[in-house]
Motif scaffolding. Structure first.
Motif, mmCIF file in Angstrom:
data_model
loop_
_atom_site.group_PDB
_atom_site.id
_atom_site.type_symbol
_atom_site.label_atom_id
_atom_site.label_comp_id
_atom_site.label_asym_id
_atom_site.label_seq_id
_atom_site.Cartn_x
_atom_site.Cartn_y
_atom_site.Cartn_z
ATOM 1 N N ASP A 105 -132.861 16.963 1.698
ATOM 2 C CA ASP A 105 -133.624 17.270 0.494
ATOM 3 C C ASP A 105 -134.995 17.806 0.906
ATOM 4 O O ASP A 105 -135.958 17.062 1.044
ATOM 5 C CB ASP A 105 -133.771 16.018 -0.371
ATOM 6 N N GLY A 106 -135.053 19.102 1.140
ATOM 7 C CA GLY A 106 -136.278 19.746 1.595
ATOM 8 C C GLY A 106 -135.949 21.079 2.241
ATOM 9 O O GLY A 106 -134.797 21.507 2.253
ATOM 10 N N HIS A 107 -136.945 21.718 2.785
ATOM 11 C CA HIS A 107 -136.765 23.046 3.365
ATOM 12 C C HIS A 107 -136.406 22.978 4.853
ATOM 13 O O HIS A 107 -136.750 22.021 5.545
ATOM 14 C CB HIS A 107 -138.038 23.871 3.202
ATOM 15 N N GLY A 108 -135.708 24.026 5.299
ATOM 16 C CA GLY A 108 -135.469 24.230 6.715
ATOM 17 C C GLY A 108 -136.525 25.169 7.268
ATOM 18 O O GLY A 108 -137.694 24.827 7.354
ATOM 19 N N LEU A 123 -140.931 25.331 10.009
ATOM 20 C CA LEU A 123 -140.561 23.991 10.425
ATOM 21 C C LEU A 123 -140.669 23.015 9.258
ATOM 22 O O LEU A 123 -141.520 22.123 9.248
ATOM 23 C CB LEU A 123 -141.404 23.513 11.608
ATOM 24 N N GLY A 124 -139.763 23.198 8.289
ATOM 25 C CA GLY A 124 -139.678 22.233 7.210
ATOM 26 C C GLY A 124 -138.999 20.954 7.673
ATOM 27 O O GLY A 124 -138.571 20.822 8.823
ATOM 28 N N VAL A 125 -138.858 20.017 6.744
ATOM 29 C CA VAL A 125 -138.335 18.696 7.102
ATOM 30 C C VAL A 125 -136.906 18.773 7.636
ATOM 31 O O VAL A 125 -136.533 18.035 8.561
ATOM 32 C CB VAL A 125 -138.439 17.736 5.888
ATOM 33 N N ALA A 126 -136.071 19.677 7.106
ATOM 34 C CA ALA A 126 -134.692 19.781 7.591
ATOM 35 C C ALA A 126 -134.642 20.299 9.017
ATOM 36 O O ALA A 126 -133.858 19.826 9.843
ATOM 37 C CB ALA A 126 -133.874 20.686 6.667
ATOM 38 N N THR A 127 -135.469 21.288 9.320
ATOM 39 C CA THR A 127 -135.509 21.834 10.679
ATOM 40 C C THR A 127 -136.045 20.802 11.663
ATOM 41 O O THR A 127 -135.489 20.602 12.750
ATOM 42 C CB THR A 127 -136.366 23.103 10.722
ATOM 43 N N HIS A 128 -137.113 20.144 11.277
ATOM 44 C CA HIS A 128 -137.710 19.123 12.147
ATOM 45 C C HIS A 128 -136.711 17.993 12.416
ATOM 46 O O HIS A 128 -136.557 17.539 13.555
ATOM 47 C CB HIS A 128 -138.973 18.587 11.481
ATOM 48 N N LEU A 186 -128.780 17.119 15.592
ATOM 49 C CA LEU A 186 -127.668 17.354 14.672
ATOM 50 C C LEU A 186 -127.903 18.620 13.851
ATOM 51 O O LEU A 186 -129.046 18.958 13.534
ATOM 52 C CB LEU A 186 -127.513 16.161 13.718
ATOM 53 N N PRO A 187 -126.839 19.327 13.467
ATOM 54 C CA PRO A 187 -126.995 20.490 12.597
ATOM 55 C C PRO A 187 -127.531 20.074 11.225
ATOM 56 O O PRO A 187 -127.091 19.055 10.667
ATOM 57 C CB PRO A 187 -125.571 21.052 12.486
ATOM 58 N N THR A 188 -128.448 20.849 10.681
ATOM 59 C CA THR A 188 -129.062 20.507 9.399
ATOM 60 C C THR A 188 -129.236 21.741 8.524
ATOM 61 O O THR A 188 -129.384 22.862 9.016
ATOM 62 C CB THR A 188 -130.453 19.872 9.604
ATOM 63 N N ILE A 189 -129.247 21.492 7.221
ATOM 64 C CA ILE A 189 -129.496 22.518 6.204
ATOM 65 C C ILE A 189 -130.600 22.014 5.286
ATOM 66 O O ILE A 189 -130.597 20.845 4.881
ATOM 67 C CB ILE A 189 -128.237 22.799 5.368
ATOM 68 N N GLY A 190 -131.520 22.887 4.922
ATOM 69 C CA GLY A 190 -132.522 22.550 3.928
ATOM 70 C C GLY A 190 -132.035 22.922 2.540
ATOM 71 O O GLY A 190 -131.621 24.062 2.302
ATOM 72 N N PHE A 243 -133.036 26.250 -3.337
ATOM 73 C CA PHE A 243 -133.488 27.043 -2.197
ATOM 74 C C PHE A 243 -132.821 26.528 -0.926
ATOM 75 O O PHE A 243 -133.056 25.383 -0.508
ATOM 76 C CB PHE A 243 -135.009 26.996 -2.102
ATOM 77 N N ILE A 244 -131.991 27.372 -0.340
ATOM 78 C CA ILE A 244 -131.205 27.007 0.826
ATOM 79 C C ILE A 244 -131.770 27.711 2.057
ATOM 80 O O ILE A 244 -132.036 28.916 2.017
ATOM 81 C CB ILE A 244 -129.725 27.414 0.652
ATOM 82 N N SER A 245 -131.952 26.978 3.135
ATOM 83 C CA SER A 245 -132.383 27.619 4.381
ATOM 84 C C SER A 245 -131.783 26.888 5.577
ATOM 85 O O SER A 245 -131.538 25.685 5.522
ATOM 86 C CB SER A 245 -133.914 27.652 4.494
ATOM 87 N N PRO A 246 -131.522 27.626 6.652
ATOM 88 C CA PRO A 246 -131.055 26.972 7.871
ATOM 89 C C PRO A 246 -132.069 25.942 8.339
ATOM 90 O O PRO A 246 -133.286 26.183 8.283
ATOM 91 C CB PRO A 246 -130.942 28.125 8.872
ATOM 92 N N GLY A 247 -131.552 24.808 8.797
ATOM 93 C CA GLY A 247 -132.421 23.828 9.422
ATOM 94 C C GLY A 247 -132.396 24.030 10.919
ATOM 95 O O GLY A 247 -133.324 24.581 11.505
#
Length: 236
Positions: free
Chosen positions: A127-130, A137-142, A149-153, A197-201
């Motif tokens: 629940d946040g941005h990648g 460097l949103g919370v999903a990327t961090h 682990l693979p993540t998605i924002g 709003f979807i972004s790669p983490g």
């Protein structure tokens, strides 16, 4: 005395057995922003996924006037979306809310909740941005970097970038762009509601991020991973 910039360390086996990044956790805005810039160089936005049989969700709430972070981690079957495991962790909140530095406030709790899971997810929807973040460097990327682990924002609101509204059709999307870079997608998850709003983490590309997000959607605006985690984090 100014807080020094924490060291970034690459490790072959992070907390969940995958290659990950380790660092200390600064509590001042300047070192946090500098660390974000340093960490952004380690982000992988190309698909590097195992077979995805289990989807994870992470969401954060707060208690005691924000002094306690209430973190939820959930695991769902990727095919049926049935809940496999849920865990809740409460930890002291390290820093106050500072725009653009949400990960430093939320990730310590998220890590504590993930560590309690009996079964780890193959992919986490956060629940946040990648990378749809001013310093990528949103919370999903961090979270992806420190867990390996693979993540998605999956965010409810735009943080940065510009876009045109996608058509009012389920599954329609438009690029989220920052200057000449595509940093995510604006996805219409349900007809007649605001897009998400979807972004790669980390360890995933945009096309796959959209596909897995769609696979976790039912009749609601948000994917089931987020909905289950939000109920737990919000005590609802």
């Amino acid at each position: 005395m100014p807080e020094s910039l924490p060291e970034v360390r690459l490790v072959e086996a992070g907390p969940f057995g995958h290659p990950a990044v380790e660092h200390d956790w600064p509590q001042q805005a300047g070192p946090c922003r500098a660390l974000q810039k340093a960490l952004s160089t380690y982000v992988n936005t190309v698909d590097d996924l195992p077979p995805v049989r289990r989807l994870g969700g992470v969401d954060i709430g707060f208690e005691d006037g924000g002094r306690i972070t209430r973190a939820a981690a959930v695991v769902l079957d990727a095919q049926t979306l049935e809940v496999i495991d849920t865990q809740l962790a409460r930890v002291p909140t390290r820093i106050p809310y500072i725009p653009g530095l949400l990960s430093f406030r939320e990730i310590p709790g998220a890590l504590a909740a993930l560590e309690r899971l009996a079964t780890l997810p193959d992919l986490i929807l956060v629940d946040g941005h990648g990378i749809a973040h001013p310093r990528r460097l949103g919370v999903a990327t961090h979270l992806g970097l420190v867990t390996g682990l693979p993540t998605i924002g999956v965010a409810k609101k735009r943080l940065t970038g510009s876009y045109e509204q996608p058509p009012d059709e389920r599954g329609a999307w438009a690029e989220l762009q920052d200057r000449d870079e595509t940093i995510g997608a604006v996805l219409r998850s349900r007809v007649g509601v605001k897009p998400i709003f979807i972004s790669p983490g980390h360890r995933i590309g945009l096309e796959s991020a959209l596909s897995f997000t769609m696979s976790a959607l039912t009749r609601y605006r948000l994917p089931e991973t987020t909905r289950v985690a939000d109920k737990l984090a919000s005590n609802r």
